[in-house]
Scaffold this active site. Structure first.
Site, short mmCIF file in Angstrom:
data_model
loop_
_atom_site.label_atom_id
_atom_site.label_comp_id
_atom_site.label_asym_id
_atom_site.label_seq_id
_atom_site.Cartn_x
_atom_site.Cartn_y
_atom_site.Cartn_z
N CYS A 45 14.26 36.52 65.81
CA CYS A 45 13.64 37.50 65.06
C CYS A 45 15.09 38.61 64.40
O CYS A 45 15.71 38.08 63.68
CB CYS A 45 12.66 38.23 65.52
SG CYS A 45 11.44 39.12 64.20
N HIS A 46 14.81 39.68 64.73
CA HIS A 46 15.80 40.83 64.13
C HIS A 46 16.89 40.74 65.26
O HIS A 46 17.85 41.65 65.15
CB HIS A 46 15.15 42.22 64.33
CG HIS A 46 14.21 42.31 63.02
ND1 HIS A 46 13.10 41.97 62.97
CD2 HIS A 46 14.47 43.07 61.95
CE1 HIS A 46 12.50 42.26 61.59
NE2 HIS A 46 13.50 42.97 61.06
#
Length: 188
Positions: A113-114
């Protein structure tokens, strides 16, 4: 019978307040079930706050402060996402150095994800094929990465995925890479 292909391995999870809870808990359980010792490392001591998207979730006890450990102590690293978590980690030099050292030691790293934001700060994505949450696409490309929109990407021991929907593939590939061990092309 549970597969114990990570027996004897020690895997660090680096996170701080604002991590996406399922991106820590699901890989944590999968890797633990595969036989590894899992250790929650953070620049913050005590407990860190998990998130379910933009809502507070559970808190988790930190096992080790990042300034008290070394990549040499572990066989692999997991970087959960969440927006605030990697944004804070990339501003912490101890965290960035900890991440970079896994690459210098050719050890597998899994980021979802991030999570790749911290990889950008560690300057370890240049020339690497990766994926992430879509909003990181430009950041990763600007850092020299070859960004692709796929559920799970593995490039010489670097495992990346886009979001919680990709967790089954992410966990399986991370376990496979941790079991394989060092990758000569996994370097800073």
């Amino acid at each position: 019978m549970t597969n114990k292909k990570l027996s004897g391995k020690r895997i660090a999870f680096l996170a701080t307040d604002g991590f996406e809870q399922v991106e820590l808990t699901q890989p944590w359980q999968s890797i633990k079930d595969a036989g590894a010792e899992v250790v929650l490392v953070s620049p913050k001591k005590g407990k860190i706050q998990g998130m379910n998207h933009d809502e507070k979730a559970d808190t988790f006890k930190v096992d080790k402060a990042v300034d008290s450990v070394s990549a040499e102590d572990f066989d692999g690293l997991v970087l959960p996402g969440g927006v605030a978590n990697p944004d804070t980690l990339r501003m912490c030099e101890d965290s960035v150095s900890f991440v970079r050292d896994f690459f210098k030691q050719h050890k597998p790293v899994a980021a979802i994800c991030h999570g790749p934001w911290t990889l950008i700060e560690a300057d370890v994505v240049r020339g690497r094929r990766v994926t992430s949450w879509p909003s990181l696409k430009t950041d990763l490309k600007n850092a020299g990465a070859n960004w692709v929109d796929e559920a799970c990407v593995c490039d010489e021991g670097l495992v990346t995925s886009r979001n919680p929907d990709d967790l089954p593939a992410f966990c399986d590939k991370a376990i496979e890479e941790f079991a394989e061990g060092k990758h000569a092309e996994q370097t800073a």
